[in-house]
Every structure is written in C-alpha cells, then in structure tokens.
Motif scaffolding. Structure first.
Motif, PDB file in Angstrom:
ATOM      1  N   ARG A  85      27.958 -20.297 -30.649  1.00  0.00           N
ATOM      2  CA  ARG A  85      27.387 -20.661 -30.329  1.00  0.00           C
ATOM      3  C   ARG A  85      26.642 -22.032 -30.695  1.00  0.00           C
ATOM      4  NH1 ARG A  85      26.027 -17.577 -26.257  1.00  0.00           N
ATOM      5  NH2 ARG A  85      23.976 -18.243 -27.017  1.00  0.00           N
ATOM      6  N   GLU A  86      24.975 -21.811 -31.692  1.00  0.00           N
ATOM      7  CA  GLU A  86      24.496 -22.219 -32.504  1.00  0.00           C
ATOM      8  C   GLU A  86      24.859 -22.997 -33.361  1.00  0.00           C
ATOM      9  OE1 GLU A  86      21.829 -23.357 -30.106  1.00  0.00           O
ATOM     10  OE2 GLU A  86      22.688 -22.104 -28.318  1.00  0.00           O
ATOM     11  N   GLY A  87      25.697 -22.161 -34.287  1.00  0.00           N
ATOM     12  CA  GLY A  87      26.120 -23.198 -35.050  1.00  0.00           C
ATOM     13  C   GLY A  87      24.663 -22.885 -36.869  1.00  0.00           C
ATOM     14  N   SER A  88      24.112 -21.700 -36.011  1.00  0.00           N
ATOM     15  CA  SER A  88      22.790 -21.513 -37.354  1.00  0.00           C
ATOM     16  C   SER A  88      22.143 -20.064 -37.207  1.00  0.00           C
ATOM     17  CB  SER A  88      21.664 -22.312 -37.173  1.00  0.00           C
ATOM     18  OG  SER A  88      21.286 -22.821 -36.018  1.00  0.00           O
ATOM     19  N   TYR A 114      35.316  -5.091 -30.876  1.00  0.00           N
ATOM     20  CA  TYR A 114      34.233  -4.439 -30.245  1.00  0.00           C
ATOM     21  C   TYR A 114      33.903  -5.384 -28.848  1.00  0.00           C
ATOM     22  CZ  TYR A 114      29.461  -3.207 -29.226  1.00  0.00           C
ATOM     23  OH  TYR A 114      28.219  -2.293 -29.116  1.00  0.00           O
ATOM     24  N   ARG A 115      34.021  -6.578 -28.192  1.00  0.00           N
ATOM     25  CA  ARG A 115      33.646  -6.283 -26.716  1.00  0.00           C
ATOM     26  C   ARG A 115      35.702  -5.980 -26.479  1.00  0.00           C
ATOM     27  NH1 ARG A 115      28.231  -8.084 -26.723  1.00  0.00           N
ATOM     28  NH2 ARG A 115      28.331  -9.907 -27.321  1.00  0.00           N
ATOM     29  N   THR A 146      17.674 -19.020 -29.457  1.00  0.00           N
ATOM     30  CA  THR A 146      18.081 -18.136 -27.705  1.00  0.00           C
ATOM     31  C   THR A 146      18.395 -17.442 -27.602  1.00  0.00           C
ATOM     32  OG1 THR A 146      20.505 -18.787 -28.671  1.00  0.00           O
ATOM     33  CG2 THR A 146      19.712 -20.634 -28.667  1.00  0.00           C
ATOM     34  N   MET A 147      17.729 -16.491 -28.612  1.00  0.00           N
ATOM     35  CA  MET A 147      17.596 -14.909 -28.486  1.00  0.00           C
ATOM     36  C   MET A 147      15.991 -14.533 -28.060  1.00  0.00           C
ATOM     37  SD  MET A 147      20.916 -12.681 -30.396  1.00  0.00           S
ATOM     38  CE  MET A 147      21.237 -11.761 -29.195  1.00  0.00           C
ATOM     39  N   ASP A 148      15.119 -15.491 -28.622  1.00  0.00           N
ATOM     40  CA  ASP A 148      14.191 -15.727 -28.737  1.00  0.00           C
ATOM     41  C   ASP A 148      13.107 -13.667 -29.506  1.00  0.00           C
ATOM     42  OD1 ASP A 148      11.300 -15.681 -27.160  1.00  0.00           O
ATOM     43  OD2 ASP A 148      11.130 -13.715 -26.382  1.00  0.00           O
ATOM     44  N   MET A 149      13.670 -13.896 -31.205  1.00  0.00           N
ATOM     45  CA  MET A 149      13.841 -13.112 -32.294  1.00  0.00           C
ATOM     46  C   MET A 149      13.497 -13.994 -32.920  1.00  0.00           C
ATOM     47  SD  MET A 149      17.321 -11.981 -33.318  1.00  0.00           S
ATOM     48  CE  MET A 149      18.061 -10.957 -32.667  1.00  0.00           C
ATOM     49  N   SER A 150      13.086 -13.116 -34.181  1.00  0.00           N
ATOM     50  CA  SER A 150      12.496 -14.197 -35.698  1.00  0.00           C
ATOM     51  C   SER A 150      13.419 -14.479 -36.420  1.00  0.00           C
ATOM     52  CB  SER A 150      11.193 -13.516 -36.605  1.00  0.00           C
ATOM     53  OG  SER A 150      12.268 -12.260 -37.000  1.00  0.00           O
ATOM     54  N   TYR A 151      13.743 -15.565 -36.762  1.00  0.00           N
ATOM     55  CA  TYR A 151      14.352 -16.010 -38.064  1.00  0.00           C
ATOM     56  C   TYR A 151      15.196 -14.461 -38.829  1.00  0.00           C
ATOM     57  CZ  TYR A 151      17.386 -17.619 -41.690  1.00  0.00           C
ATOM     58  OH  TYR A 151      18.288 -18.139 -43.022  1.00  0.00           O
ATOM     59  N   ARG A 152      13.731 -13.791 -39.246  1.00  0.00           N
ATOM     60  CA  ARG A 152      13.895 -12.904 -40.536  1.00  0.00           C
ATOM     61  C   ARG A 152      14.324 -12.123 -39.656  1.00  0.00           C
ATOM     62  NH1 ARG A 152      12.659 -10.173 -44.993  1.00  0.00           N
ATOM     63  NH2 ARG A 152      11.907  -8.325 -44.230  1.00  0.00           N
ATOM     64  N   ILE A 211      23.736   0.456 -38.574  1.00  0.00           N
ATOM     65  CA  ILE A 211      24.331  -0.103 -37.407  1.00  0.00           C
ATOM     66  C   ILE A 211      24.829  -0.929 -37.903  1.00  0.00           C
ATOM     67  CG2 ILE A 211      24.653  -0.475 -35.403  1.00  0.00           C
ATOM     68  CD1 ILE A 211      21.431   0.666 -34.397  1.00  0.00           C
ATOM     69  N   ALA A 212      26.313  -0.556 -38.353  1.00  0.00           N
ATOM     70  CA  ALA A 212      27.182  -1.786 -38.519  1.00  0.00           C
ATOM     71  C   ALA A 212      27.703  -3.008 -37.601  1.00  0.00           C
ATOM     72  CB  ALA A 212      28.695  -1.324 -39.125  1.00  0.00           C
ATOM     73  N   MET A 213      27.134  -2.029 -36.339  1.00  0.00           N
ATOM     74  CA  MET A 213      28.120  -3.236 -34.391  1.00  0.00           C
ATOM     75  C   MET A 213      27.401  -2.432 -33.501  1.00  0.00           C
ATOM     76  SD  MET A 213      28.666  -5.991 -33.924  1.00  0.00           S
ATOM     77  CE  MET A 213      30.095  -6.395 -34.881  1.00  0.00           C
ATOM     78  N   GLY A 214      27.226  -3.176 -32.461  1.00  0.00           N
ATOM     79  CA  GLY A 214      26.285  -2.769 -31.168  1.00  0.00           C
ATOM     80  C   GLY A 214      26.169  -3.973 -30.223  1.00  0.00           C
ATOM     81  N   PRO A 215      25.574  -3.464 -29.055  1.00  0.00           N
ATOM     82  CA  PRO A 215      25.339  -4.554 -28.105  1.00  0.00           C
ATOM     83  C   PRO A 215      24.549  -5.916 -29.139  1.00  0.00           C
ATOM     84  CG  PRO A 215      25.083  -2.548 -27.433  1.00  0.00           C
ATOM     85  CD  PRO A 215      25.068  -2.285 -28.726  1.00  0.00           C
ATOM     86  N   GLY A 216      23.007  -5.077 -29.841  1.00  0.00           N
ATOM     87  CA  GLY A 216      22.655  -6.462 -30.029  1.00  0.00           C
ATOM     88  C   GLY A 216      23.440  -7.021 -30.756  1.00  0.00           C
ATOM     89  N   LYS A 217      23.921  -6.855 -31.951  1.00  0.00           N
ATOM     90  CA  LYS A 217      24.661  -7.430 -33.407  1.00  0.00           C
ATOM     91  C   LYS A 217      25.374  -8.015 -32.342  1.00  0.00           C
ATOM     92  CE  LYS A 217      22.579  -4.715 -36.367  1.00  0.00           C
ATOM     93  NZ  LYS A 217      22.588  -3.975 -37.922  1.00  0.00           N
ATOM     94  N   ALA A 218      26.197  -7.519 -31.403  1.00  0.00           N
ATOM     95  CA  ALA A 218      27.935  -8.562 -30.652  1.00  0.00           C
ATOM     96  C   ALA A 218      26.692  -9.902 -30.318  1.00  0.00           C
ATOM     97  CB  ALA A 218      28.696  -7.526 -29.850  1.00  0.00           C
ATOM     98  N   ASP A 219      25.682  -9.738 -29.683  1.00  0.00           N
ATOM     99  CA  ASP A 219      25.132 -10.699 -28.568  1.00  0.00           C
ATOM    100  C   ASP A 219      24.303 -12.026 -30.000  1.00  0.00           C
ATOM    101  OD1 ASP A 219      25.704  -9.539 -26.146  1.00  0.00           O
ATOM    102  OD2 ASP A 219      23.612  -8.771 -26.341  1.00  0.00           O
TER     103      ASP A 219
END
Length: 126
Positions: free
Chosen positions: A34-37, A93-94, A44-50, A19-27
């Motif tokens: 926004r965060e710069g990292s 995409y948006r 902010t997305m409550d996901m692991s760095y990995r 999946i090259a782009m989808g809703p989660g990747k766009a977010d």
C-alpha cells in the motif's frame, strides 16, 4: 461483567526456527504494498523502520524467492514493492487464515469455548 469465551487461532509458518509468515508479517506485506516503502509501512503500523526491515529481511530469507524488492532512495525515488511471488504467498496465507477463522462454527471450537473458564483461577502457589 464476564467476557464471552473466545479462542484465538494464530497461524505461524516456520522456516527452521524463524517465523517465515504470521499475522504481523502478512500485515507488514499489505502495508508495504500500500505504502510503496518499508519506512512508510513501518509508520502506518507504528513500528520502527529497523523492526520492519528485520521482519522483511527474515521473510526474504525464508522463501524460495524474495517477497519484497527494495530500491535505494534517490532523486528517482526508491522504495519497496511486494513481488508477484510475495503477493502469491500472501494470498495463500490469507486464504489459510480465512479457512482457520471459519472453524469457529465447528463442534470442537464450541466444545473448547464451553469448557474454558471466563477468568483464570487464582494461583495456589505463593
């Protein structure tokens, strides 16, 4: 109380089997911008760095140019930024998402919503 029928249309763009782009990747791209990292975006997305890094790597491998550039952390900072190319891909995409979500006014959407049951029937298999 029965929920109103709803249809959820999700756009996923594939590069081979990835999946090259989808809703989660766009977010995720929005969060990186926004965060710069990547780590800040992941938090902010409550996901692991990995997980965030793997999604970013997949996006970078699927497009003609990288969508995200990273700089290793150091005394000078580091972090990540969405490239101008990445901003353009995200914008397209948006825009596509907005067009698809605008289809909820169309007759086909209404016909499908009307034909759908409020809840699935009980399975006949035991």
């Amino acid at each position: 109380m029965a929920m109103a029928q709803r249809l959820k249309l999700k756009i996923q763009l594939y590069c081979g089997t990835e999946i090259a782009m989808g809703p989660g990747k766009a977010d995720l791209l929005d969060a990186i911008a926004r965060e710069g990292s990547i780590s800040g975006a992941a938090r902010t997305m409550d996901m692991s760095y990995r997980r965030a890094w793997l999604l970013t790597d997949a996006m970078n491998r699927c497009w003609g140019e990288p969508l995200v550039e990273t700089a290793p952390g150091s005394a000078k900072g580091g972090g990540a930024r969405v490239t101008p190319y990445g901003q353009a891909v995200l914008g397209h995409y948006r825009a596509l998402q907005a067009k698809v979500h605008g289809t909820s006014d169309c007759a086909d959407y209404a016909a499908l919503a009307k034909a759908m049951l409020p809840e699935p029937r009980i399975s006949q298999k035991s």
